[in-house]
Design a protein around this motif. Structure first.
Motif, PDB file in Angstrom:
ATOM      1  N   SER A 295       0.826  -1.209   0.000  1.00  0.00           N
ATOM      2  CA  SER A 295       0.000   0.000   0.000  1.00  0.00           C
ATOM      3  C   SER A 295       0.860   1.259   0.000  1.00  0.00           C
ATOM      4  N   ALA A 296       1.880   1.272   0.851  1.00  0.00           N
ATOM      5  CA  ALA A 296       2.758   2.437   0.930  1.00  0.00           C
ATOM      6  C   ALA A 296       3.497   2.653  -0.393  1.00  0.00           C
ATOM      7  N   TRP A 297       3.900   1.551  -1.041  1.00  0.00           N
ATOM      8  CA  TRP A 297       4.596   1.675  -2.324  1.00  0.00           C
ATOM      9  C   TRP A 297       3.672   2.233  -3.397  1.00  0.00           C
ATOM     10  N   PHE A 298       2.471   1.697  -3.507  1.00  0.00           N
ATOM     11  CA  PHE A 298       1.531   2.220  -4.496  1.00  0.00           C
ATOM     12  C   PHE A 298       1.225   3.701  -4.228  1.00  0.00           C
ATOM     13  N   GLN A 299       1.128   4.056  -2.958  1.00  0.00           N
ATOM     14  CA  GLN A 299       0.881   5.456  -2.616  1.00  0.00           C
ATOM     15  C   GLN A 299       2.063   6.329  -3.026  1.00  0.00           C
ATOM     16  N   SER A 300       3.274   5.824  -2.835  1.00  0.00           N
ATOM     17  CA  SER A 300       4.467   6.600  -3.222  1.00  0.00           C
ATOM     18  C   SER A 300       4.547   6.785  -4.737  1.00  0.00           C
ATOM     19  N   GLU A 301       3.845   5.922  -5.475  1.00  0.00           N
ATOM     20  CA  GLU A 301       3.814   6.016  -6.930  1.00  0.00           C
ATOM     21  C   GLU A 301       2.667   6.897  -7.423  1.00  0.00           C
ATOM     22  N   GLY A 302       1.988   7.566  -6.498  1.00  0.00           N
ATOM     23  CA  GLY A 302       0.999   8.568  -6.874  1.00  0.00           C
ATOM     24  C   GLY A 302      -0.448   8.143  -6.815  1.00  0.00           C
ATOM     25  N   LEU A 303      -0.718   6.910  -6.386  1.00  0.00           N
ATOM     26  CA  LEU A 303      -2.103   6.460  -6.290  1.00  0.00           C
ATOM     27  C   LEU A 303      -2.727   6.883  -4.959  1.00  0.00           C
ATOM     28  N   ASP A 304      -4.031   7.084  -4.981  1.00  0.00           N
ATOM     29  CA  ASP A 304      -4.807   7.353  -3.770  1.00  0.00           C
ATOM     30  C   ASP A 304      -5.191   5.997  -3.187  1.00  0.00           C
ATOM     31  N   VAL A 305      -4.523   5.594  -2.117  1.00  0.00           N
ATOM     32  CA  VAL A 305      -4.620   4.221  -1.619  1.00  0.00           C
ATOM     33  C   VAL A 305      -5.443   4.151  -0.341  1.00  0.00           C
ATOM     34  N   THR A 306      -6.296   3.145  -0.297  1.00  0.00           N
ATOM     35  CA  THR A 306      -7.016   2.759   0.911  1.00  0.00           C
ATOM     36  C   THR A 306      -6.688   1.296   1.173  1.00  0.00           C
ATOM     37  N   ALA A 307      -6.487   0.938   2.433  1.00  0.00           N
ATOM     38  CA  ALA A 307      -6.113  -0.426   2.776  1.00  0.00           C
ATOM     39  C   ALA A 307      -7.066  -0.984   3.826  1.00  0.00           C
ATOM     40  N   VAL A 308      -7.334  -2.287   3.698  1.00  0.00           N
ATOM     41  CA  VAL A 308      -8.096  -2.994   4.726  1.00  0.00           C
ATOM     42  C   VAL A 308      -7.374  -4.281   5.080  1.00  0.00           C
ATOM     43  N   ASP A 309      -7.524  -4.678   6.333  1.00  0.00           N
ATOM     44  CA  ASP A 309      -7.011  -5.963   6.794  1.00  0.00           C
ATOM     45  C   ASP A 309      -7.871  -6.378   7.974  1.00  0.00           C
ATOM     46  N   MET A 310      -8.076  -7.680   8.139  1.00  0.00           N
ATOM     47  CA  MET A 310      -8.909  -8.129   9.256  1.00  0.00           C
ATOM     48  C   MET A 310      -8.188  -8.007  10.601  1.00  0.00           C
ATOM     49  N   SER A 311      -6.860  -7.857  10.580  1.00  0.00           N
ATOM     50  CA  SER A 311      -6.082  -7.778  11.810  1.00  0.00           C
ATOM     51  C   SER A 311      -5.856  -6.324  12.231  1.00  0.00           C
ATOM     52  N   PRO A 312      -6.358  -5.908  13.388  1.00  0.00           N
ATOM     53  CA  PRO A 312      -6.083  -4.554  13.866  1.00  0.00           C
ATOM     54  C   PRO A 312      -4.593  -4.255  13.987  1.00  0.00           C
ATOM     55  N   SER A 313      -3.793  -5.251  14.327  1.00  0.00           N
ATOM     56  CA  SER A 313      -2.342  -5.044  14.442  1.00  0.00           C
ATOM     57  C   SER A 313      -1.733  -4.714  13.096  1.00  0.00           C
ATOM     58  N   MET A 314      -2.183  -5.387  12.047  1.00  0.00           N
ATOM     59  CA  MET A 314      -1.702  -5.091  10.699  1.00  0.00           C
ATOM     60  C   MET A 314      -2.165  -3.711  10.247  1.00  0.00           C
ATOM     61  N   VAL A 315      -3.384  -3.365  10.582  1.00  0.00           N
ATOM     62  CA  VAL A 315      -3.911  -2.037  10.223  1.00  0.00           C
ATOM     63  C   VAL A 315      -3.088  -0.938  10.883  1.00  0.00           C
ATOM     64  N   GLU A 316      -2.712  -1.138  12.140  1.00  0.00           N
ATOM     65  CA  GLU A 316      -1.881  -0.148  12.834  1.00  0.00           C
ATOM     66  C   GLU A 316      -0.548   0.042  12.109  1.00  0.00           C
ATOM     67  N   ARG A 317       0.056  -1.055  11.676  1.00  0.00           N
ATOM     68  CA  ARG A 317       1.333  -0.973  10.950  1.00  0.00           C
ATOM     69  C   ARG A 317       1.159  -0.250   9.620  1.00  0.00           C
ATOM     70  N   THR A 318       0.059  -0.515   8.932  1.00  0.00           N
ATOM     71  CA  THR A 318      -0.214   0.142   7.656  1.00  0.00           C
ATOM     72  C   THR A 318      -0.436   1.630   7.856  1.00  0.00           C
ATOM     73  N   ALA A 319      -1.243   1.980   8.843  1.00  0.00           N
ATOM     74  CA  ALA A 319      -1.536   3.386   9.110  1.00  0.00           C
ATOM     75  C   ALA A 319      -0.278   4.150   9.511  1.00  0.00           C
ATOM     76  N   ALA A 320       0.626   3.475  10.198  1.00  0.00           N
ATOM     77  CA  ALA A 320       1.872   4.123  10.610  1.00  0.00           C
ATOM     78  C   ALA A 320       2.742   4.505   9.420  1.00  0.00           C
ATOM     79  N   LYS A 321       2.491   3.893   8.276  1.00  0.00           N
ATOM     80  CA  LYS A 321       3.217   4.238   7.050  1.00  0.00           C
ATOM     81  C   LYS A 321       2.522   5.359   6.279  1.00  0.00           C
ATOM     82  N   GLY A 322       1.503   5.946   6.870  1.00  0.00           N
ATOM     83  CA  GLY A 322       0.827   7.079   6.239  1.00  0.00           C
ATOM     84  C   GLY A 322      -0.282   6.694   5.281  1.00  0.00           C
TER      85      GLY A 322
END
Length: 206
Positions: A61-88
């Protein structure tokens, strides 16, 4: 085993310790190749918004966002979501069967090695859910390990609790995908296990 029980088991397996461990993993070259190839298709299609289903720690997700896409991410694990959100990255704890977005919200969907945790008898519902949030003509990368039909809790799995996996034959994957999408490309990687790579298109009339 009921889907709700499978989801609860895998959610627990991807807790804080597993998320921290997975965040240290480097991407294998073939995964980088798959990701870059999909980005090229997105640019050719002038796609601007992307949903990642099963973001893990958010590296893709962070890579696609760095390439200019408007990215939204979902994961069933709250711990994974926290890690994703921490990458902006904008991220939500959601299940693939209930994504919670309005219809036709995204130009593209990316999902790598997530739907192998969905039992085969729930795959039709999962693919319909993804199709519903994808705009007509939108692209979907669906990648999973498979090659033979086998599903259940993997007793030798190193996660706690051991995770549920559903592996499917190439014919099963293509048949399931064709119920909701046009198949633009299908190929496999033999990387110790067999990776089934599908590039799908939501039909304009669905």
């Amino acid at each position: 085993m009921r889907y709700s029980d499978i989801a609860a088991r895998n959610r627990a397996a991807y807790g804080p310790d597993a998320a921290a461990d997975r965040d240290t993993f480097a991407k294998e070259p073939w995964k980088l190749s798959e990701r870059s190839a999909f980005l090229s298709r997105l640019r050719a299609a002038r796609a601007s918004s992307l949903l990642e289903v099963g973001s893990g720690t958010g590296q893709d997700s962070a890579w696609f966002q760095s390439e200019g896409l408007d990215v939204t991410a979902v994961d069933m694990s709250p711990s994974m979501v926290e890690r994703t959100a921490a990458k902006g990255v904008r991220a939500y704890p959601r299940d693939v069967l209930d994504l919670g977005f309005p219809a036709e919200s995204f130009d593209a969907v990316w999902s790598m090695n997530t739907l192998l945790h969905v039992p085969t008898d729930a795959m039709d519902e999962a693919l319909a859910s993804i199709c519903s949030v994808l705009r007509p003509g939108g692209l979907f990368h669906l990648g999973v390990f498979g090659g033979k039909h086998e599903e259940g809790v993997m007793a030798e799995d190193h996660h706690t609790p051991p995770r549920f996996f559903a592996f499917r034959t190439d014919e099963q994957m293509l048949s399931l995908a064709a119920r909701h999408f046009e198949i633009l490309d299908f190929h496999v990687y033999a990387v110790g296990v067999r990776y089934q790579s599908l590039t799908l298109v939501r039909p304009v009339q669905w």
